[in-house]
Motif scaffolding. Structure first.
Motif, PDB file in Angstrom:
ATOM      1  N   TRP A 128       0.856  -1.176   0.000  1.00  0.00           N
ATOM      2  CA  TRP A 128       0.000   0.000   0.000  1.00  0.00           C
ATOM      3  C   TRP A 128       0.897   1.232   0.000  1.00  0.00           C
ATOM      4  CZ3 TRP A 128      -2.545   2.378   4.805  1.00  0.00           C
ATOM      5  CH2 TRP A 128      -3.538   3.302   4.437  1.00  0.00           C
ATOM      6  N   SER A 129       0.622   2.182  -0.845  1.00  0.00           N
ATOM      7  CA  SER A 129       1.479   3.363  -0.987  1.00  0.00           C
ATOM      8  C   SER A 129       1.376   4.337   0.182  1.00  0.00           C
ATOM      9  CB  SER A 129       1.155   4.096  -2.296  1.00  0.00           C
ATOM     10  OG  SER A 129      -0.176   4.577  -2.262  1.00  0.00           O
ATOM     11  N   GLN A 130       0.385   4.179   1.049  1.00  0.00           N
ATOM     12  CA  GLN A 130       0.157   5.141   2.128  1.00  0.00           C
ATOM     13  C   GLN A 130       0.847   4.786   3.446  1.00  0.00           C
ATOM     14  OE1 GLN A 130      -1.603   8.012   1.326  1.00  0.00           O
ATOM     15  NE2 GLN A 130      -1.391   7.077  -0.693  1.00  0.00           N
ATOM     16  N   ALA A 131       1.640   3.693   3.450  1.00  0.00           N
ATOM     17  CA  ALA A 131       2.337   3.298   4.682  1.00  0.00           C
ATOM     18  C   ALA A 131       3.674   2.656   4.325  1.00  0.00           C
ATOM     19  CB  ALA A 131       1.480   2.314   5.485  1.00  0.00           C
ATOM     20  N   ALA A 132       4.615   2.796   5.232  1.00  0.00           N
ATOM     21  CA  ALA A 132       5.935   2.201   5.019  1.00  0.00           C
ATOM     22  C   ALA A 132       5.822   0.678   4.991  1.00  0.00           C
ATOM     23  CB  ALA A 132       6.873   2.628   6.146  1.00  0.00           C
ATOM     24  N   HIS A 133       6.742   0.055   4.267  1.00  0.00           N
ATOM     25  CA  HIS A 133       6.785  -1.409   4.206  1.00  0.00           C
ATOM     26  C   HIS A 133       8.241  -1.862   4.171  1.00  0.00           C
ATOM     27  CE1 HIS A 133       7.491  -0.564  -0.029  1.00  0.00           C
ATOM     28  NE2 HIS A 133       7.954  -1.803  -0.136  1.00  0.00           N
ATOM     29  N   THR A 134       8.441  -3.131   4.476  1.00  0.00           N
ATOM     30  CA  THR A 134       9.765  -3.736   4.427  1.00  0.00           C
ATOM     31  C   THR A 134       9.686  -4.983   3.565  1.00  0.00           C
ATOM     32  OG1 THR A 134      10.147  -2.997   6.707  1.00  0.00           O
ATOM     33  CG2 THR A 134      11.630  -4.686   5.842  1.00  0.00           C
ATOM     34  N   ALA A 135      10.542  -5.052   2.546  1.00  0.00           N
ATOM     35  CA  ALA A 135      10.594  -6.252   1.702  1.00  0.00           C
ATOM     36  C   ALA A 135      11.115  -7.410   2.536  1.00  0.00           C
ATOM     37  CB  ALA A 135      11.497  -6.006   0.502  1.00  0.00           C
ATOM     38  N   GLN A 136      10.508  -8.587   2.354  1.00  0.00           N
ATOM     39  CA  GLN A 136      10.924  -9.780   3.099  1.00  0.00           C
ATOM     40  C   GLN A 136      10.707 -11.006   2.231  1.00  0.00           C
ATOM     41  OE1 GLN A 136       8.770  -9.872   6.806  1.00  0.00           O
ATOM     42  NE2 GLN A 136      10.285  -8.567   7.783  1.00  0.00           N
ATOM     43  N   GLY A 137      11.787 -11.665   1.860  1.00  0.00           N
ATOM     44  CA  GLY A 137      11.680 -12.907   1.098  1.00  0.00           C
ATOM     45  C   GLY A 137      10.810 -12.754  -0.135  1.00  0.00           C
ATOM     46  N   THR A 138       9.699 -13.483  -0.160  1.00  0.00           N
ATOM     47  CA  THR A 138       8.794 -13.467  -1.309  1.00  0.00           C
ATOM     48  C   THR A 138       7.597 -12.560  -1.072  1.00  0.00           C
ATOM     49  OG1 THR A 138       7.634 -15.403  -0.455  1.00  0.00           O
ATOM     50  CG2 THR A 138       9.430 -15.799  -2.025  1.00  0.00           C
ATOM     51  N   GLY A 139       7.779 -11.549  -0.247  1.00  0.00           N
ATOM     52  CA  GLY A 139       6.674 -10.642   0.032  1.00  0.00           C
ATOM     53  C   GLY A 139       7.167  -9.398   0.737  1.00  0.00           C
ATOM     54  N   PHE A 140       6.368  -8.924   1.680  1.00  0.00           N
ATOM     55  CA  PHE A 140       6.725  -7.718   2.416  1.00  0.00           C
ATOM     56  C   PHE A 140       5.942  -7.693   3.723  1.00  0.00           C
ATOM     57  CE2 PHE A 140       3.337  -6.779  -0.577  1.00  0.00           C
ATOM     58  CZ  PHE A 140       2.389  -6.120   0.187  1.00  0.00           C
ATOM     59  N   GLU A 141       6.391  -6.809   4.633  1.00  0.00           N
ATOM     60  CA  GLU A 141       5.678  -6.579   5.887  1.00  0.00           C
ATOM     61  C   GLU A 141       5.173  -5.145   5.878  1.00  0.00           C
ATOM     62  OE1 GLU A 141       6.367  -6.527  10.683  1.00  0.00           O
ATOM     63  OE2 GLU A 141       7.618  -7.850   9.456  1.00  0.00           O
ATOM     64  N   GLN A 142       3.908  -4.979   6.274  1.00  0.00           N
ATOM     65  CA  GLN A 142       3.313  -3.650   6.303  1.00  0.00           C
ATOM     66  C   GLN A 142       2.186  -3.629   7.316  1.00  0.00           C
ATOM     67  OE1 GLN A 142       1.371  -2.241   2.611  1.00  0.00           O
ATOM     68  NE2 GLN A 142       2.464  -0.305   2.936  1.00  0.00           N
ATOM     69  N   LEU A 143       2.118  -2.560   8.092  1.00  0.00           N
ATOM     70  CA  LEU A 143       1.044  -2.351   9.074  1.00  0.00           C
ATOM     71  C   LEU A 143       0.926  -3.509  10.071  1.00  0.00           C
ATOM     72  CD1 LEU A 143      -1.706  -1.028   6.623  1.00  0.00           C
ATOM     73  CD2 LEU A 143      -0.205   0.340   8.092  1.00  0.00           C
ATOM     74  N   GLY A 144       2.046  -4.185  10.352  1.00  0.00           N
ATOM     75  CA  GLY A 144       2.028  -5.310  11.277  1.00  0.00           C
ATOM     76  C   GLY A 144       1.578  -6.612  10.636  1.00  0.00           C
ATOM     77  N   TRP A 145       1.435  -6.631   9.331  1.00  0.00           N
ATOM     78  CA  TRP A 145       1.020  -7.829   8.589  1.00  0.00           C
ATOM     79  C   TRP A 145       2.162  -8.299   7.699  1.00  0.00           C
ATOM     80  CZ3 TRP A 145      -4.035 -10.002   8.418  1.00  0.00           C
ATOM     81  CH2 TRP A 145      -4.977  -9.332   9.205  1.00  0.00           C
TER      82      TRP A 145
END
Length: 176
Positions: A128-145
C-alpha cells in the motif's frame, strides 16, 4: 463482536440461510474490481476459542469509496460492506448497521480489523502506498502484517498478523 462474525460464518455453512441480492456498484474512474475466495482465521486469545470461515468475495471501488460482498461457498450473499464519504455500512439479510470506520466494520464482519485500504493493493501483489513497508523474502511486511506473495502467480495471497490474536487471511483471486 466475535459472536457476530461467528454467526456470519455459520450462515456461510448453511445452505438455507437467508441472503441478500447481489448489487453492482456504480463504477468510477480508477475503480478496482477483484473477486475470488477468501478465508479468515482468528486464533483464540489466552485459551479462547479460535474463529474463522471462508467463502467468496467481491471487492470493488477504492479505499475511499467501495464495496465488499461476502458469499457462502454455495453462493448465497450473507454480507455487504459499503463505504463512501464517512458513511460505513454493513448489510446482512437481518439488518443494516453503521460504523465509525472500516476497521470497526471488518472487526464485526470478520472477527478482527482488516486494513481494507491496504487490501486493495495487497490483492494486486504490491505494498500500500500510504504506509511504510519492508521487503521480506517473497513478500513484504506492512502495518504489522506479513504479506506472502510466493504463490501470487497462481492468484494466492496470504496475509498474516502475528500480534494477538493472530489472524491469517488467504485470498485466491479469480483470473479474468
Amino acid at each position: 463482536m466475535r459472536q457476530h462474525a461467528s454467526l456470519l460464518m455459520a450462515c456461510a455453512m448453511l445452505a438455507g440461510c437467508a441472503s441478500l441480492k447481489h448489487q453492482q456498484r456504480e463504477a468510477s474512474e480508477g475503480d478496482l474490481h477483484l473477486s475470488g475466495r477468501l478465508s479468515v482465521q482468528v486464533a483464540g486469545v489466552a485459551g479462547g476459542k479460535a474463529s474463522g470461515g471462508n467463502g467468496a468475495f467481491e471487492l470493488s471501488g477504492q479505499p475511499t469509496a467501495g464495496q465488499l460482498e461476502l458469499s457462502t461457498p454455495l453462493g448465497s450473499l450473507v454480507a455487504r460492506a459499503v463505504w463512501r464519504d464517512g458513511d460505513v455500512r454493513l448489510q446482512t439479510p437481518e439488518d443494516e448497521r453503521r460504523f465509525d470506520d472500516l476497521d470497526a466494520l471488518t472487526r464485526e464482519m470478520l472477527g478482527e480489523a482488516i486494513p481494507v485500504a491496504a487490501l486493495f493493493d495487497w490483492l494486486q501483489g504490491k505494498p500500500w502506498s500510504q504506509a511504510a513497508h519492508t521487503a521480506q523474502g517473497t513478500g513484504f511486511e506492512q502495518l504489522g502484517w506479513q504479506i506472502d506473495l510466493s504463490h501470487f502467480g497462481e492468484g494466492l495471497i496470504v496475509a498474516t498478523r502475528k500480534a494477538e490474536p493472530a489472524v491469517t487471511l488467504k485470498a485466491r483471486i479469480d483470473k479474468t
